[in-house]
Design a protein around this motif. Structure first.
Motif, mmCIF file in Angstrom:
data_model
loop_
_atom_site.group_PDB
_atom_site.id
_atom_site.type_symbol
_atom_site.label_atom_id
_atom_site.label_comp_id
_atom_site.label_asym_id
_atom_site.label_seq_id
_atom_site.Cartn_x
_atom_site.Cartn_y
_atom_site.Cartn_z
ATOM 1 N N TYR A 80 38.692 54.776 30.476
ATOM 2 C CA TYR A 80 38.436 53.404 30.007
ATOM 3 C C TYR A 80 39.593 52.490 30.396
ATOM 4 O O TYR A 80 39.391 51.399 30.943
ATOM 5 C CB TYR A 80 38.211 53.389 28.488
ATOM 6 N N MET A 81 40.818 52.976 30.128
ATOM 7 C CA MET A 81 41.995 52.153 30.460
ATOM 8 C C MET A 81 42.102 51.958 31.968
ATOM 9 O O MET A 81 42.477 50.890 32.441
ATOM 10 C CB MET A 81 43.256 52.842 29.956
ATOM 11 N N GLY A 82 41.767 52.999 32.719
ATOM 12 C CA GLY A 82 41.894 52.942 34.175
ATOM 13 C C GLY A 82 40.868 52.019 34.822
ATOM 14 O O GLY A 82 41.103 51.501 35.917
ATOM 15 N N LEU A 83 39.729 51.831 34.169
ATOM 16 C CA LEU A 83 38.639 51.086 34.821
ATOM 17 C C LEU A 83 38.329 49.742 34.175
ATOM 18 O O LEU A 83 37.531 48.964 34.697
ATOM 19 C CB LEU A 83 37.366 51.953 34.824
ATOM 20 N N ASN A 84 38.987 49.463 33.029
ATOM 21 C CA ASN A 84 38.641 48.241 32.300
ATOM 22 C C ASN A 84 38.895 46.979 33.132
ATOM 23 O O ASN A 84 38.175 45.991 33.005
ATOM 24 C CB ASN A 84 39.389 48.190 30.962
ATOM 25 N N SER A 85 39.900 47.021 34.021
ATOM 26 C CA SER A 85 40.174 45.815 34.815
ATOM 27 C C SER A 85 38.964 45.469 35.703
ATOM 28 O O SER A 85 38.668 44.290 35.919
ATOM 29 C CB SER A 85 41.434 46.006 35.666
ATOM 30 N N LEU A 86 38.233 46.488 36.164
ATOM 31 C CA LEU A 86 37.029 46.209 36.981
ATOM 32 C C LEU A 86 35.932 45.585 36.116
ATOM 33 O O LEU A 86 35.157 44.752 36.585
ATOM 34 C CB LEU A 86 36.502 47.502 37.612
ATOM 35 N N GLN A 87 35.909 46.026 34.847
ATOM 36 C CA GLN A 87 34.931 45.445 33.916
ATOM 37 C C GLN A 87 35.280 43.976 33.654
ATOM 38 O O GLN A 87 34.411 43.101 33.684
ATOM 39 C CB GLN A 87 34.926 46.230 32.608
ATOM 40 N N VAL A 88 36.567 43.713 33.450
ATOM 41 C CA VAL A 88 37.016 42.344 33.164
ATOM 42 C C VAL A 88 36.643 41.420 34.338
ATOM 43 O O VAL A 88 36.238 40.273 34.141
ATOM 44 C CB VAL A 88 38.542 42.336 32.880
ATOM 45 N N GLU A 89 36.716 41.953 35.533
ATOM 46 C CA GLU A 89 36.362 41.156 36.714
ATOM 47 C C GLU A 89 34.851 41.046 36.937
ATOM 48 O O GLU A 89 34.397 40.426 37.885
ATOM 49 C CB GLU A 89 36.992 41.780 37.958
ATOM 50 N N ASP A 145 45.961 63.301 36.145
ATOM 51 C CA ASP A 145 46.083 62.817 37.534
ATOM 52 C C ASP A 145 44.733 62.852 38.249
ATOM 53 O O ASP A 145 44.483 62.052 39.157
ATOM 54 C CB ASP A 145 47.186 63.561 38.306
ATOM 55 N N GLN A 146 43.845 63.749 37.819
ATOM 56 C CA GLN A 146 42.493 63.752 38.410
ATOM 57 C C GLN A 146 41.742 62.483 37.978
ATOM 58 O O GLN A 146 41.063 61.849 38.779
ATOM 59 C CB GLN A 146 41.720 65.001 37.967
ATOM 60 N N ILE A 147 41.905 62.124 36.708
ATOM 61 C CA ILE A 147 41.239 60.910 36.209
ATOM 62 C C ILE A 147 41.809 59.685 36.931
ATOM 63 O O ILE A 147 41.056 58.801 37.385
ATOM 64 C CB ILE A 147 41.423 60.772 34.676
ATOM 65 N N ALA A 148 43.141 59.664 37.083
ATOM 66 C CA ALA A 148 43.778 58.527 37.770
ATOM 67 C C ALA A 148 43.254 58.432 39.209
ATOM 68 O O ALA A 148 42.990 57.330 39.714
ATOM 69 C CB ALA A 148 45.297 58.713 37.769
ATOM 70 N N HIS A 149 43.052 59.595 39.836
ATOM 71 C CA HIS A 149 42.548 59.599 41.208
ATOM 72 C C HIS A 149 41.112 59.052 41.280
ATOM 73 O O HIS A 149 40.783 58.245 42.153
ATOM 74 C CB HIS A 149 42.618 61.028 41.760
ATOM 75 N N VAL A 150 40.268 59.462 40.325
ATOM 76 C CA VAL A 150 38.879 58.959 40.310
ATOM 77 C C VAL A 150 38.903 57.434 40.146
ATOM 78 O O VAL A 150 38.217 56.700 40.873
ATOM 79 C CB VAL A 150 38.043 59.627 39.184
ATOM 80 N N CYS A 151 39.727 56.952 39.205
ATOM 81 C CA CYS A 151 39.803 55.497 38.960
ATOM 82 C C CYS A 151 40.286 54.775 40.222
ATOM 83 O O CYS A 151 39.754 53.716 40.589
ATOM 84 C CB CYS A 151 40.741 55.197 37.787
ATOM 85 N N GLU A 152 41.279 55.363 40.858
ATOM 86 C CA GLU A 152 41.841 54.750 42.065
ATOM 87 C C GLU A 152 40.770 54.646 43.168
ATOM 88 O O GLU A 152 40.642 53.624 43.831
ATOM 89 C CB GLU A 152 42.987 55.646 42.530
ATOM 90 N N MET A 153 39.986 55.699 43.311
ATOM 91 C CA MET A 153 38.953 55.695 44.354
ATOM 92 C C MET A 153 37.857 54.680 44.030
ATOM 93 O O MET A 153 37.308 54.045 44.929
ATOM 94 C CB MET A 153 38.351 57.102 44.535
ATOM 95 N N LYS A 161 38.332 51.927 42.374
ATOM 96 C CA LYS A 161 38.949 50.622 42.644
ATOM 97 C C LYS A 161 38.979 50.365 44.153
ATOM 98 O O LYS A 161 38.765 49.239 44.605
ATOM 99 C CB LYS A 161 40.356 50.569 42.060
ATOM 100 N N LYS A 162 39.252 51.412 44.898
ATOM 101 C CA LYS A 162 39.296 51.283 46.358
ATOM 102 C C LYS A 162 37.913 50.864 46.881
ATOM 103 O O LYS A 162 37.797 50.016 47.764
ATOM 104 C CB LYS A 162 39.688 52.642 46.959
ATOM 105 N N PHE A 163 36.885 51.467 46.307
ATOM 106 C CA PHE A 163 35.504 51.117 46.703
ATOM 107 C C PHE A 163 35.256 49.616 46.504
ATOM 108 O O PHE A 163 34.607 48.972 47.301
ATOM 109 C CB PHE A 163 34.529 51.944 45.863
ATOM 110 N N TYR A 164 35.811 49.094 45.407
ATOM 111 C CA TYR A 164 35.630 47.653 45.128
ATOM 112 C C TYR A 164 36.742 46.821 45.762
ATOM 113 O O TYR A 164 36.907 45.643 45.394
ATOM 114 C CB TYR A 164 35.581 47.424 43.602
ATOM 115 N N ASN A 165 37.507 47.434 46.685
ATOM 116 C CA ASN A 165 38.633 46.756 47.367
ATOM 117 C C ASN A 165 39.683 46.224 46.408
ATOM 118 O O ASN A 165 40.218 45.123 46.590
ATOM 119 C CB ASN A 165 38.127 45.593 48.236
ATOM 120 N N LYS A 166 39.955 46.991 45.351
ATOM 121 C CA LYS A 166 40.969 46.544 44.379
ATOM 122 C C LYS A 166 42.196 47.423 44.486
ATOM 123 O O LYS A 166 42.082 48.623 44.649
ATOM 124 C CB LYS A 166 40.401 46.616 42.951
#
Ligand SMILES: Cc1ncc(COP(=O)(O)O)c(C=O)c1O
Length: 380
Positions: free
Chosen positions: A268-277, A365-373, A375-380
């Motif tokens: 939730y913390m890792g992906l909330n910024s995409l939700q905010v956007e 770190d696996q969760i962080a990696h999923v979130c990062e990927m 974000k990458k998909f959304y060019n963030k």
């Protein structure tokens, strides 16, 4: 970080299972309702505060037993969400009922309690509240509709072990409830389930139905001196090996759920910024519910975006899966049910929903990696 593929689910194994299975072998009692079955039943009864718990061969069979116990017959109607597993509907269809599907609340993907009462007819016999992703439905409204119209209220708590609704455990609110211990669930034994009985009127017959229509349970307790065939029924009790495996998990259920909830919060913390956007949506958990971290899902903007994101994540070794195809649009759903009211969210939101890897022991770190990927998909 381990760069190998991140699985969507890794069935939980606590390490104690073998010890308990060896104990069953040593005792030489393999059929149902021996020591480990009793331990599991008591653990669930005491932990949840449930009147009577009967371990079953699956969550599906616990649901089947509910439909038998209330005497569902052809022509009856049962209200439930369309966004659920086929077993929720099958239990009642097997006894001849028509399913009346209603829309979900997009915040939780649970049945929209505000629509339920409008779907009630003189043929309605029961309402089934499915606690999707382990997040309890808004039960106060559903229970008061049940009371007002003299309907049974059941909880499909297959995904909701140890979740709470206003301080009370999911599965203890309706007349009866089903838990699942399928390998995809938080607490698992491969295939397994439990029937939770809160209404004492059903206890005696439930034992009979589960034991092939016999009163063997009473005989084993020494209440009668011989047992026989007294009703119709089937074999809904699991063997001791499954129960022993399950008990090893129940013993550390709190720890398993705490771990999953930490993963859930990290996502939730890792992906909330995409939700905010406004790029994705996350579940909105009402503050009076506590869930069990069963699933973490995101909603993309539309189906084609979900298809691309799922492909992208899978190509990058992250296994993500969507969930139910709404029952009302499936072949059997058209034959055995009808949708009441508007399908405002069931189809559209199920098409946007993507479940991310979630299991006991998933690393931060696996969760962080999923979130990062993502974000990458959304060019963030
Ligand atoms: C909502 C729901 N209901 C019922 C079931 C059926 O449980 P089981 O697989 O134990 O038969 C499941 C399991 O997948 C489920 O998710």
């Amino acid at each position: 970080m381990d760069k190998s593929r991140i699985a969507f689910n890794r069935p939980c194994v606590t390490g104690k299972e073998i010890e308990y299975i060896k104990d069953v072998i040593a005792k030489g009692k393999f059929s149902g309702d021996n020591d480990y079955t009793k331990k599991c039943n008591s653990w669930i009864e005491n932990k949840l505060g449930c009147r009577k718990v009967l371990l079953t061969t699956s969550g599906t069979h616990a649901l089947d037993m509910m439909a038998i116990l209330i005497g569902i017959k052809p022509g009856d109607e049962v209200i439930m969400p369309s966004f659920t597993f086929s077993s929720t509907a099958n239990a009642f269809v097997l006894r001849g009922a028509k399913i009346v599907f209603v829309d979900v609340n997009p915040d939780t993907m649970n049945i929209d309690e505000a629509i339920v009462e409008k779907a009630v007819t003189e043929k309605t016999k029961a309402i089934v509240a499915v606690h999707y992703a382990g997040v309890p439905c808004e039960m106060d409204t559903i229970l008061s509709i049940g009371e007002k119209h003299h309907l049974y209220v059941f909880e499909d708590a297959a995904q909701a072990i140890l979740s709470k609704h206003k301080g009370r455990f999911a599965g203890t609110l309706g007349n009866m409830a089903a838990l699942s211990f399928h390998e995809t669930k938080n607490i698992q034994c491969g295939e397994g389930g439990a029937l939770l009985i809160n209404d004492p009127d059903f206890i005696e017959r439930a034992e009979i139905i589960r034991e092939k229509g016999t009163d063997r349970s009473r005989f084993f307790r020494g209440e009668i001196n011989k047992y026989g065939w007294v009703d119709f029924g089937s074999s809904y009790l699991p063997g001791e090996l499954s129960a022993a495996f399950l008990f090893a998990q129940l013993e550390i259920a709190e720890e398993i759920i705490t771990d999953r909830l930490e993963s859930w919060k990290a996502y939730y913390m890792g992906l909330n910024s995409l939700q905010v956007e406004g790029l994705i949506q996350l579940a909105k958990i009402p503050e009076y519910m506590s869930h069990n971290g069963h699933l973490f899902y995101i909603k993309t903007r539309d189906l084609s975006e979900r298809t691309s994101l799922q492909k992208y994540l899978n190509e990058n070794n992250i296994n993500c899966v969507f969930h139910y195809i709404p029952l009302h649009s499936s072949r059997a759903g058209k034959k055995y049910g009808r949708f009441y009211g508007d399908d405002s969210f069931t189809t559209s939101d199920s098409e946007r929903l993507l479940r991310l890897p979630m299991w006991y022991g998933l690393k931060s770190d696996q969760i962080a990696h999923v979130c990062e990927m993502i974000k990458k998909f959304y060019n963030k």
